[in-house]
Design an enzyme around this catalytic site. Structure first.
Site, PDB file in Angstrom:
ATOM      1  CE  LYS A  29      46.105  49.794  34.201  1.00 35.04           C
ATOM      2  NZ  LYS A  29      45.330  50.859  34.873  1.00 35.04           N
ATOM      3  CE  LYS A  57      36.394  48.336  36.095  1.00 32.21           C
ATOM      4  NZ  LYS A  57      36.762  49.561  36.812  1.00 32.21           N
ATOM      5  CE  LYS A 109      44.460  43.329  36.890  1.00 30.18           C
ATOM      6  NZ  LYS A 109      44.463  44.505  37.708  1.00 30.18           N
TER       7      LYS A 109
HETATM    8  P1  AMP Z   1      39.917  48.810  38.979  1.00 33.66           P
HETATM    9  O1  AMP Z   1      38.848  48.147  38.195  1.00 33.66           O
HETATM   10  O2  AMP Z   1      41.280  48.514  38.419  1.00 33.66           O
HETATM   11  O3  AMP Z   1      39.676  50.237  39.260  1.00 33.66           O
HETATM   12  O4  AMP Z   1      39.939  48.073  40.406  1.00 33.66           O
HETATM   13  C1  AMP Z   1      39.033  48.374  41.457  1.00 33.66           C
HETATM   14  C2  AMP Z   1      39.267  47.433  42.611  1.00 33.66           C
HETATM   15  O5  AMP Z   1      38.986  46.087  42.229  1.00 33.66           O
HETATM   16  C3  AMP Z   1      40.695  47.421  43.154  1.00 33.66           C
HETATM   17  O6  AMP Z   1      40.643  47.303  44.567  1.00 33.66           O
HETATM   18  C4  AMP Z   1      41.292  46.194  42.548  1.00 33.66           C
HETATM   19  O7  AMP Z   1      42.333  45.655  43.334  1.00 33.66           O
HETATM   20  C5  AMP Z   1      40.096  45.247  42.523  1.00 33.66           C
HETATM   21  N1  AMP Z   1      40.234  44.263  41.443  1.00 33.66           N
HETATM   22  C6  AMP Z   1      40.287  44.515  40.107  1.00 33.66           C
HETATM   23  N2  AMP Z   1      40.422  43.371  39.403  1.00 33.66           N
HETATM   24  C7  AMP Z   1      40.444  42.357  40.321  1.00 33.66           C
HETATM   25  C8  AMP Z   1      40.558  40.922  40.236  1.00 33.66           C
HETATM   26  N3  AMP Z   1      40.654  40.305  39.062  1.00 33.66           N
HETATM   27  N4  AMP Z   1      40.544  40.219  41.391  1.00 33.66           N
HETATM   28  C9  AMP Z   1      40.432  40.839  42.595  1.00 33.66           C
HETATM   29  N5  AMP Z   1      40.319  42.171  42.745  1.00 33.66           N
HETATM   30  C10 AMP Z   1      40.329  42.927  41.635  1.00 33.66           C
END
Ligand code: AMP
Ligand code: TRP
Length: 338
Positions: free
Chosen positions: A111, A197, A194
């Site tokens: 990041k 967002k 991956k």
């Molecule tokens: P975040 O959007 O970073 O706050 O992530 C929220 C949740 O979604 C966390 O448990 C992450 O591990 C999961 N997550 C985010 N991106 C992915 C992805 N590409 N594949 C699987 N899980 C994800």
């Protein structure tokens, strides 16, 4: 009952990775554990957030959690900033965690990028706040996607060092729950990155609010290779985009990956993408519609979050008092409250 804590940042549209890697599992776990699900706005501000959008993003993610199937009566759903103990315990953990531990965190490196000198101190200390989120409730299990595994290990290290330094068994060591083939959903444009967002390309991800046309268009444009789908899992070697689309299919259909690979063997991508589109629309359209309905009622969403914050505080307060007592901090709260 064992306790679950997990969090999601209010930083933009929820996407298929969030749904399959996190929310869908949370829904499955909600009746077997005592659960807290947190919209982590203090984590979000470790990078710039537009003040005009943060509140609406917080409501939108809350709507996503409920629309995906979390029951706000059964689970505690709240936004992190509203329970001040998260920030209090994070500060204490800033004094427990070692610089060397944080220096190993790969997410910070990704990041912060090349301009590390200019990253916020908060982005660096982010995993300490995450450890505070979990340990503030003595949570035992943390369902997350694969990308959060290293942060979870750090939370365990912090719990262990705190317990060891003070000679107590105050914090349990939280276990990650990283479930199934969908723990790491990849970008539709690049099978080695991956789904995220923060990817600049909208075509890299399917959002939970995408309509049927958007889903069809993004899947049609999804990167593939020239071969037909392979006969078995071994044939996916070196074909990350094919593996990703088959993984998405298996997670959406709730079917074992091997079975899906066997069923789709020999098909052309064009045909397979049509089936995948149909399935994705069937799963996501009702959730997207429910999200839109909930977003149009901010009063209801704010009520859910306020109620959740109240219930979360009731658990957190005695645990912070226990931490203060353990550390020898003079705690006068009991004398001050009416
Ligand atoms: P975040 O959007 O970073 O706050 O992530 C929220 C949740 O979604 C966390 O448990 C992450 O591990 C999961 N997550 C985010 N991106 C992915 C992805 N590409 N594949 C699987 N899980 C994800
Ligand atoms: N860091 C997590 C993410 O970006 C979100 C998060 C914050 C979290 N606090 C947490 C997840 C506590 C699990 C437990 O995905």
């Amino acid at each position: 009952m064992d306790r679950i804590f997990s969090g999601v940042q209010p930083t933009g549209d929820l996407h298929l990775g969030n749904y399959l890697g996190a929310l869908k599992n949370w829904v499955r776990l909600q009746h077997d554990y005592d659960c807290l699900y947190c919209v982590v706005d203090l984590h979000a501000i470790t990078v710039w957030q537009d003040p005009g959008e943060l509140a609406s993003n917080t409501r939108e993610v809350t709507a996503g959690l409920i629309a995906a199937g979390l029951d706000p009566a059964d689970n505690i759903i709240f936004n992190q900033s509203q329970v001040a103990e998260h920030a209090e315990l994070a500060w204490i953990f800033n004094c427990i965690a070692r610089l060397g531990w944080l220096n190993r965190m790969t997410q910070f490196k990704e990041k912060a990028g090349k301009n590390r000198e200019n990253a916020s101190v908060g982005l660096y200390a982010y995993p300490n706040l995450m450890a505070a989120d979990i340990l503030l409730y003595k949570a035992t299990h943390v369902p997350v996607g694969e990308d959060q595994k290293q942060h979870l290990e750090l939370a365990r290290d912090i719990a262990q060092k705190f317990n060891g330094d003070y000679g107590v068994e105050l914090f349990p060591l939280p276990e990650p729950l990283i479930l199934g083939a969908a723990a790491r959903i990849m970008s539709l444009r690049d099978g080695s990155a991956k789904m995220s967002k923060s990817d600049v390309s909208e075509n890299s991800r399917i959002n939970m609010t995408d309509d049927a046309d958007a889903i069809a268009r993004k899947l049609r444009r999804a990167k593939t290779d020239p071969e037909a789908l392979p006969a078995d899992i071994d044939g996916l070697e070196g074909r990350p985009e094919a593996a990703n689309l088959l993984g998405i299919y298996s997670a959406l259909a709730d079917r074992p990956f091997e079975d899906v690979v066997a069923d789709q063997a020999g098909r052309q991508f064009s045909e397979f993408k049509e089936s995948l589109t149909e399935l994705a629309v069937a799963v996501l359209a009702p959730i997207g519609a429910e999200m839109a309905r909930l977003i149009s009622d901010p009063g209801y969403l704010d009520g859910v979050l306020a109620d959740g914050a109240e219930r979360a505080s009731n658990i957190a307060r005695p645990i912070i008092d226990e931490v203060f007592d353990t550390m020898g901090i003079l705690n006068l709260r009991a004398r001050r409250s009416p």
